[in-house]
Write a protein that holds these residues in place. Structure first.
Motif, PDB file in Angstrom:
ATOM      1  N   ASP A  42      -6.945   1.189  -7.211  1.00  0.00           N
ATOM      2  CA  ASP A  42      -7.294   1.615  -5.850  1.00  0.00           C
ATOM      3  C   ASP A  42      -8.420   0.738  -5.312  1.00  0.00           C
ATOM      4  O   ASP A  42      -9.294   0.304  -6.068  1.00  0.00           O
TER       5      ASP A  42
ATOM      6  N   GLU B  27       0.885  -1.164   0.000  1.00  0.00           N
ATOM      7  CA  GLU B  27       0.000   0.000   0.000  1.00  0.00           C
ATOM      8  C   GLU B  27       0.921   1.211   0.000  1.00  0.00           C
ATOM      9  O   GLU B  27       1.982   1.174   0.636  1.00  0.00           O
TER      10      GLU B  27
ATOM     11  N   LYS C  45      -7.718   3.527  -1.217  1.00  0.00           N
ATOM     12  CA  LYS C  45      -6.300   3.294  -0.896  1.00  0.00           C
ATOM     13  C   LYS C  45      -5.539   2.884  -2.152  1.00  0.00           C
ATOM     14  O   LYS C  45      -6.090   2.198  -3.014  1.00  0.00           O
TER      15      LYS C  45
END
Ligand code: FAD
Length: 442
Positions: free
Chosen positions: A257, A231, A261
């Motif tokens: 995404d 991430e 995130k």
């Protein structure tokens, strides 16, 4: 599509009873035009292509793709799909499902070398490598990074919408026998299934290849690949890049995404010992190592989602067919993933075989005749072999510190960036928009 076995519901209930027929009334007879062993990405694409040419196709696999959960973090196995692969998936009705789930288009691609040689070099401009941009070839993107599970699932959905495909998943295959006119597969708990042509799309350790007595060459590279799903913070990236270092390349592939995130797949090539060490590190230690070794352009990594290691083995079948069996995808060839070509080559096998086995969109009377299979082999084997050779040259040229080689690759990477025509050609070959000229493959 006719479903002979439905594993997914039983799987959800935790029942491990496999191979029980669920639609007994739908059971067709056991004769098909074509049987495909392995309904992974390549096998299921081939089933779609052949069903669209009006063949009666049966597919066998040990498993079905898992369902999609939009909240799940990205899976560890991902592939960079070329524009040509995207087009094939759209033609076969699978791309719409990928778009509806998720993918990450990339618009730029960069390659460079970590340490420029300490030699008196001509001034070649601002940066040390080559940056490709979709604008160079007037397309909105260069390709997409897609999780393998999602490409697989999208193709299974496309298969479901096509008549003419019978799915036997999961199936447990026991043996394959040939007569002059047929191939017959023996299954556990099911009568034998007979076909005019059997296709091995069952991956690198192909059982069809073994049953058909097709030999293959095999070579393990010294480097291994560690794939790390991370991430990251900052802006979502639309670039994929690879830095060549003396110990192996470091690659960055942006992922879609999820819930706001950002995710990426890092591929770290190194020796088996170093990868052993990296695999054992805790999360913060691994992030520390990534920071130490990856270049500055890497966005801030904030978490490790998953990691896996892959030995790099090159395999090439000595012949692509024998009797009434033919090989496609990883069953025929496995290639160093350095340039992300494996499944793209498999999809090219699919397009070639579908074109050879259909005449004006209609099926041939006998798709298992040697003349057709030989044509497929002579079309695909040299191209796949040359791509493997190119990856070998790349691997060896960039895995050492020999000064003349350093100079050559430095000049190569920089000159490529300064020659717009050459750059455009390379990009068109890489995205599959255009085939490389034949003379390149002699
Ligand atoms: C680290 C790494 C990164 C990669 N990145 C890329 C990339 O960016 N781009 C790219 O193009 N390629 C990439 N590849 C290569 C790509 O993953 C493979 O080329 C691709 O998965 C091959 O697909 P396939 O369908 O031929 O085989 P597989 O994916 O191996 O599928 C084979 C199928 O056959 C089934 N099967 C096997 N044996 C049997 C049996 N006996 N009976 C019934 N079913 C059976 C299996 O269950 C499976 O579903 C990468 C590979 C690695 C290792």
């Amino acid at each position: 599509m006719v479903l002979l076995y439905d594993w997914s519901d039983k799987h959800k209930e935790g029942v491990t009873l496999m191979n029980s027929p669920v639609h007994a009334s739908d059971l067709p007879d056991n004769q098909f035009d074509i049987g495909i062993v392995g309904a992974g990405m390549v096998g299921s694409a081939l089933a779609c292509g052949l069903a669209r040419a009006n063949y009666r196709v049966v597919v066998f696999d040990r498993q079905r793709p898992p369902p999609f959960d939009p909240q799940s973090q990205p899976g560890i196995r991902v592939s960079a799909l070329s524009l040509a692969s995207q087009k094939m998936l759209a033609d076969y009705g699978a791309w719409q499902y990928i778009e509806a789930m998720r993918r990450c288009p990339y618009r730029r691609l960069a390659v460079w070398e970590k340490s420029a040689p300490r030699l008196p070099l001509p001034k070649l401009g601002g940066h040390r490598g080559t940056l490709f941009n979709c604008k160079d070839i007037h397309t909105p993107e260069l390709g997409s990074i897609v999780e393998n599970n999602l490409t697989h699932l999208a193709l299974h959905k496309a298969m479901e919408s096509l008549p003419g495909i019978t799915s036997m998943c999961p199936a447990n295959l026991e043996d394959l026998n040939f007569s002059p006119d047929t191939a017959t597969l023996t299954l556990t708990q099911h009568p034998p299934v007979t076909m005019k042509l059997v296709i091995g799309a069952d991956g690198a350790l192909s059982q069809v290849r073994k049953w058909a007595n097709i030999d293959f060459s095999s070579d393990q590279y010294e480097q291994q690949a560690m794939v790390i799903t991370v991430e990251y913070a900052g802006k979502q990236q639309d670039i994929t890049w690879q830095e060549f270092t003396p110990t192996g390349p470091l690659a960055f592939l942006p992922l879609p995404d999820v819930a706001g995130k950002h995710y990426a797949s890092l591929v770290w090539y190194n020796t088996a010992d170093n990868i052993d060490r990296l695999m054992k590190l805790g999360e913060s230690q691994l992030i520390g190592q990534i920071w130490q070794h990856y270049p500055d352009c890497l966005p801030a990594v904030t978490g490790i989602v998953d990691r896996g290691r892959f030995p790099l083995i090159k395999r090439h079948a000595q012949t692509y067919f024998s009797k009434r069996a033919v090989l496609v995808g990883d069953a025929a060839h496995t290639i160093n993933p350095l340039a992300g070509q494996g499944v793209n080559l498999g999809f090219q096998d699919v397009m070639a075989l579908v074109a050879i086995l259909s005449r004006d969109g209609k099926p041939l009377a006998d798709p298992g005749e040697a003349v057709h299979l030989r044509r497929y082999e002579s079309e695909r084997r040299p191209l796949n072999g040359q791509m493997m050779l190119a990856m070998d040259l790349f691997y060896h040229a960039f895995s050492n510190n020999h000064t003349p080689l350093k100079l050559l690759r430095y000049l190569g990477l920089n000159l490529a960036d300064k020659l717009p025509f050459a750059k455009q050609q390379v990009l068109q070959y890489a995205t599959g928009i255009k085939s490389p000229p034949r003379w390149l493959f002699r």
